[in-house]
Design a protein around this motif. Sequence first.
Motif, PDB file in Angstrom:
ATOM      1  N   ARG A 470       0.538  -0.965  -0.138  1.00  0.00           N
ATOM      2  CA  ARG A 470      -0.384  -0.445  -0.026  1.00  0.00           C
ATOM      3  C   ARG A 470       0.941   1.045   0.052  1.00  0.00           C
ATOM      4  N   GLU A 471       2.121   1.126   0.501  1.00  0.00           N
ATOM      5  CA  GLU A 471       2.865   2.072   1.009  1.00  0.00           C
ATOM      6  C   GLU A 471       3.844   2.519  -1.114  1.00  0.00           C
ATOM      7  N   THR A 474       0.970   4.233  -2.488  1.00  0.00           N
ATOM      8  CA  THR A 474       0.957   6.006  -1.859  1.00  0.00           C
ATOM      9  C   THR A 474       1.833   6.304  -3.154  1.00  0.00           C
ATOM     10  N   ALA A 477       0.937   6.282  -5.931  1.00  0.00           N
ATOM     11  CA  ALA A 477      -0.125   7.780  -6.655  1.00  0.00           C
ATOM     12  C   ALA A 477      -0.203  10.096  -6.626  1.00  0.00           C
ATOM     13  N   ILE A 478       1.571   9.933  -5.221  1.00  0.00           N
ATOM     14  CA  ILE A 478       1.309  10.763  -5.583  1.00  0.00           C
ATOM     15  C   ILE A 478       2.166  11.204  -6.672  1.00  0.00           C
ATOM     16  N   GLY A 479       2.926  10.526  -7.132  1.00  0.00           N
ATOM     17  CA  GLY A 479       3.701  10.954  -8.589  1.00  0.00           C
ATOM     18  C   GLY A 479       4.972  10.390  -8.957  1.00  0.00           C
ATOM     19  N   GLN A 481       7.537   7.371 -10.031  1.00  0.00           N
ATOM     20  CA  GLN A 481       8.143   6.831 -10.953  1.00  0.00           C
ATOM     21  C   GLN A 481       8.351   5.424 -10.985  1.00  0.00           C
ATOM     22  N   PRO A 572      -0.936   1.312  -9.581  1.00  0.00           N
ATOM     23  CA  PRO A 572      -1.217   2.424  -8.233  1.00  0.00           C
ATOM     24  C   PRO A 572      -1.771   1.821  -7.531  1.00  0.00           C
ATOM     25  N   ALA A 573      -3.199   1.352  -8.623  1.00  0.00           N
ATOM     26  CA  ALA A 573      -4.810   1.134  -8.241  1.00  0.00           C
ATOM     27  C   ALA A 573      -4.541   0.208  -6.937  1.00  0.00           C
TER      28      ALA A 573
ATOM     29  N   TYR B  13     -14.072  -4.631 -13.742  1.00  0.00           N
ATOM     30  CA  TYR B  13     -13.707  -5.844 -12.861  1.00  0.00           C
ATOM     31  C   TYR B  13     -13.905  -7.442 -13.543  1.00  0.00           C
ATOM     32  N   ASN B  51     -10.617   6.767  -8.350  1.00  0.00           N
ATOM     33  CA  ASN B  51      -9.527   6.435  -8.760  1.00  0.00           C
ATOM     34  C   ASN B  51      -8.967   6.642 -10.830  1.00  0.00           C
ATOM     35  N   VAL B  56      -4.769   6.609 -11.557  1.00  0.00           N
ATOM     36  CA  VAL B  56      -4.070   5.522 -10.789  1.00  0.00           C
ATOM     37  C   VAL B  56      -4.878   4.339 -11.077  1.00  0.00           C
ATOM     38  N   ASP B  57      -5.771   4.338 -12.475  1.00  0.00           N
ATOM     39  CA  ASP B  57      -6.979   3.645 -12.750  1.00  0.00           C
ATOM     40  C   ASP B  57      -7.550   3.712 -13.578  1.00  0.00           C
ATOM     41  N   ASP B  76       2.174   5.049 -18.929  1.00  0.00           N
ATOM     42  CA  ASP B  76       2.502   5.268 -17.048  1.00  0.00           C
ATOM     43  C   ASP B  76       3.456   6.366 -16.652  1.00  0.00           C
ATOM     44  N   LYS B  77       4.343   6.839 -17.375  1.00  0.00           N
ATOM     45  CA  LYS B  77       5.131   7.503 -17.184  1.00  0.00           C
ATOM     46  C   LYS B  77       4.760   8.589 -17.097  1.00  0.00           C
ATOM     47  N   THR B  80       2.141   9.273 -14.554  1.00  0.00           N
ATOM     48  CA  THR B  80       2.317   9.143 -13.369  1.00  0.00           C
ATOM     49  C   THR B  80       2.817  11.072 -12.977  1.00  0.00           C
ATOM     50  N   ASP B  81       3.545  11.493 -14.014  1.00  0.00           N
ATOM     51  CA  ASP B  81       3.577  12.922 -14.329  1.00  0.00           C
ATOM     52  C   ASP B  81       2.474  13.779 -13.689  1.00  0.00           C
ATOM     53  N   ARG B  83      -0.389  13.342 -12.194  1.00  0.00           N
ATOM     54  CA  ARG B  83      -0.291  12.171 -11.142  1.00  0.00           C
ATOM     55  C   ARG B  83       0.234  13.864 -10.216  1.00  0.00           C
ATOM     56  N   LEU B  84       1.306  13.742 -10.240  1.00  0.00           N
ATOM     57  CA  LEU B  84       2.370  14.347  -9.444  1.00  0.00           C
ATOM     58  C   LEU B  84       2.241  15.881  -9.682  1.00  0.00           C
ATOM     59  N   PHE B  89      -4.120  13.639  -3.443  1.00  0.00           N
ATOM     60  CA  PHE B  89      -4.821  12.833  -2.528  1.00  0.00           C
ATOM     61  C   PHE B  89      -5.367  12.865  -1.598  1.00  0.00           C
ATOM     62  N   PHE B  91      -6.485   9.772   1.171  1.00  0.00           N
ATOM     63  CA  PHE B  91      -6.882   8.494   1.991  1.00  0.00           C
ATOM     64  C   PHE B  91      -7.078   8.109   2.703  1.00  0.00           C
ATOM     65  N   THR B  93      -6.806   6.228   4.704  1.00  0.00           N
ATOM     66  CA  THR B  93      -6.110   5.437   5.998  1.00  0.00           C
ATOM     67  C   THR B  93      -4.444   6.286   5.592  1.00  0.00           C
ATOM     68  N   ASN B  95      -2.872   7.024   4.291  1.00  0.00           N
ATOM     69  CA  ASN B  95      -1.567   7.044   4.233  1.00  0.00           C
ATOM     70  C   ASN B  95       0.095   7.737   3.683  1.00  0.00           C
ATOM     71  N   ILE B  97       3.606   8.120   4.912  1.00  0.00           N
ATOM     72  CA  ILE B  97       5.277   7.602   4.962  1.00  0.00           C
ATOM     73  C   ILE B  97       5.811   7.050   6.123  1.00  0.00           C
TER      74      ILE B  97
END
Lengths: 580, 225
Positions: A470-471, A474, A477-479, A481, A572-573, B13, B51, B56-57, B76-77, B80-81, B83-84, B89, B91, B93, B95, B97
């Motif tokens: 999950r980490e 996370t 998701a945050i970005g 790569q 990520p999902a 799904y 999502n 992310v999905d 994907d790259k 990701t960019d 999203r950044l 986000f 969550f 829970t 989340n 680090i």
Amino acid sequence: MTLLRMAFRNLFRQKRRNIFLGAAIALGTAFLIIANSFAHGISHTLVNRIISSVSGHVIVNFAHLGKPMSQMLRGGKHWQDSIAQIPGVIKVEENIGILGRLVGNGKSDNAALMGLNLQGPLSPADSAHLNDDFHFVAGHWSDLRDSTVENPFIMSAARAKYINAQVGDILRVRAQDVHGTFVAARLTLVGIFEPSNLFMESVTLLNIKDIVQLINLDPEDSPSLNIVLENPQKEARLVADRIWDMLQSPWVFIEGAWQHQGQSLGTAFYSGYLSDSSSQELLQKRLVGDFDWSRNQVLISAPWAQEHKLAPGDTLFLEYALRFPQADSTEKLRLVVGGLFKPDSSLPPNLILARDDYFYPQLYGALPQIHPLNSVEISPDFAQILSPEWQITPRVSTTEDMTKVQKDISQGKYQGTAVSVNTMYEGASAIMQLESALQLITFQAVILIFFIILIGVINTLRMTIRERTREIGTMRAIGMQSNQVRKIFLLESALLSFLAAIAGVILAMISMFALSQLTIQAAGNPLGMLLINNHLVFVPTLLSITLFVILIVFITVLTSWFPARKAAQLTPATALRHYD
Amino acid sequence: MNIVAIEALTKDYSLDSTTVHALRGVDLNIKSGELLSVMGPSGSGKTTLLNIIGCVDTPTSGKVEVAGTDIGSLKDKELTDLRLRKIGFIFQTFNLIPVLNTLENVEFPLLLMKEQSATDIRRKAKDLLHAVGLGDHLHHRPAELSGGQRQRVAIARALVTEPALVLADEPTANLDSATGASILDLMVQMNQSLGTTFLFSTHDPDVQKYAQRIVKIHDGLIQDD
Ligand SMILES: Nc1ncnc2c1ncn2[C@@H]1O[C@H](COP(=O)(O)OP(=O)(O)O)[C@@H](O)[C@H]1O
Ligand SMILES: [Mg+2]
């Protein structure tokens, strides 16, 4: 930088698991380093201590008249200077070792008498070596220099006890001199030592100048040589090859004045022919008339015989000038003609040949002056027939081949002085094999560690990744790569293996220090020769330790690659939805 | 201006042999600066929708534009960019680090961006943490914080990159109601002071009052906008 910090902190999250894996890697590394350093230690002991003190890195052996116990090359003294000029040679030492019978107080014992070179001032390193090699119970090696006592010598405590001798005692020795004659002398025991290694236990050491006298070595002759090199591991074979090239023998043509029945025959040349079957077969084709190959009858060239009307059965007299004149300046020989042969154009037409076992004793008994013809090129046939001034044996690369050559010599294959050039590698390849056996253990240790890492790292990383899915989600998701995710895990295992390897190095150092402090009594055990002063010797090298650490980190990173890539490829999902 | 534009979005799904239709044709536009709530019972498709909006999905079919970019064609790259830079986000829970402290957690997205100096990043993260009321907890690890405090850190982390859109999937579900309310208050406050678009999901009807606009979702279909 952040990634490195995260990797470092992550290591401490699963403490028990990582400590367990780290300990396994550290133990493996320590084992690797200890095994490797021990293997190094063996070659170090062998190369720097035992071999250079007993036999040198390169050994030039002379078997006078093909007799292995008679180690000398007539007229060979000047080679010592030529060899000393070769780059990389530190010193050329005369190696005089003879077997003799030592008569003690009521007991006698066989003894290997060896010369210790104490001529001139000793370097501090040499003195230190001597002090390391011998621990004197009574007297001292420097007493060998004492010119007021007759033939001073030193021996090990065990031997001294066996023949019941004490410092100050005078013992008698019987030995064979370089000419094969039995000689007797009185020796004075001036020192008793405990040997630092097994090789030293059985030797009886005299000052080299005394032993030279004892064995009647003339100043122009050279005993066998021990050559000490600056960089033995690298250069021993090269230097040996160079010496071997240098010691290729010239021909020997004795030019002298000949007479028959009081009549002068002018000058002619005298040489020898080899008596082995292939040489004799070649010479057979050159015969004119019959010849029964008898030892003490010579062959004379047919044109010369015709010119002077000589025939088999005639007696000839030869007189020639000596290379090293002493009381007389010429030597006279009486020779009986046995047959005729036809020399080819590469040889002088006035040539007389004697069988090698007849010729060589005459040659070495009175060396002739060096004739320019000795270095001319002669035809291939006669190059196989003629006997050179000495006979160089083939260069070998294994102990097995070396033993074969030694066997040839002892079985009388050579009639002239057999010259062999060997390095400690050939001579000691049996012990060197022990080193390679230990290197094999090192190699197996590498494999073992590889598996520890393979299984340990893959399992640990799998668990870690599952726990941190999950980490990962996370961060993705945050970005972050996906290749950065992979990098985090690779960094983590690289860091773990690096720290563990360093711990292993420290552990190995401590263990080696502790092991080398142990005193091991190994008298009588052949493995005792691996000890110095009853201690194990480890020689860790910075290079190999660095290489091992790099290797271990490399293996770990490589092994981590696949689980880390799997973590990086999670979408990520999926990763976010993971609950454990 | 629409920060999100969705047309006929479906998401299936496949589970073993059966297929779950999590979204069954969703149309939705979200304007810049809105504070919007997606409400529906558990299993209605809220997380799936967020999502996909959050990149992310990926959708099964339909068209999704986020911050003017059609996400259907992105690799994907690039996702990701996106999203950044464009999305924050939050969550259910939290989340955070765990190996990073409060300050480092908030700095993390900016460090990934590699655009500002370390001092700028630090200052910005500190300012935001002061703004969410955690100025005194900069060096605590997530494990040393309460649920509400963690969610505040998460809000600061989501806002630190100045995203076009912040997505919060049931941000109060793991909090008691008082703390939950304070988190929602904070989001409203940030929406108003920074003008950031907020989209949060909830299954709790009480939460409605915080949103400017409420979208009700049921069985993968939007029922009421
Ligand atoms: N990865 C998945 N695989 C299979 N079914 C899923 C998956 N994720 C969600 N679903 C299903 O899709 C539907 C919507 O789920 P979700 O979006 O998580 O709803 P909500 O967030 O509103 O509770 C549910 O029926 C759920 O079981
Ligand atoms: Mg949900």
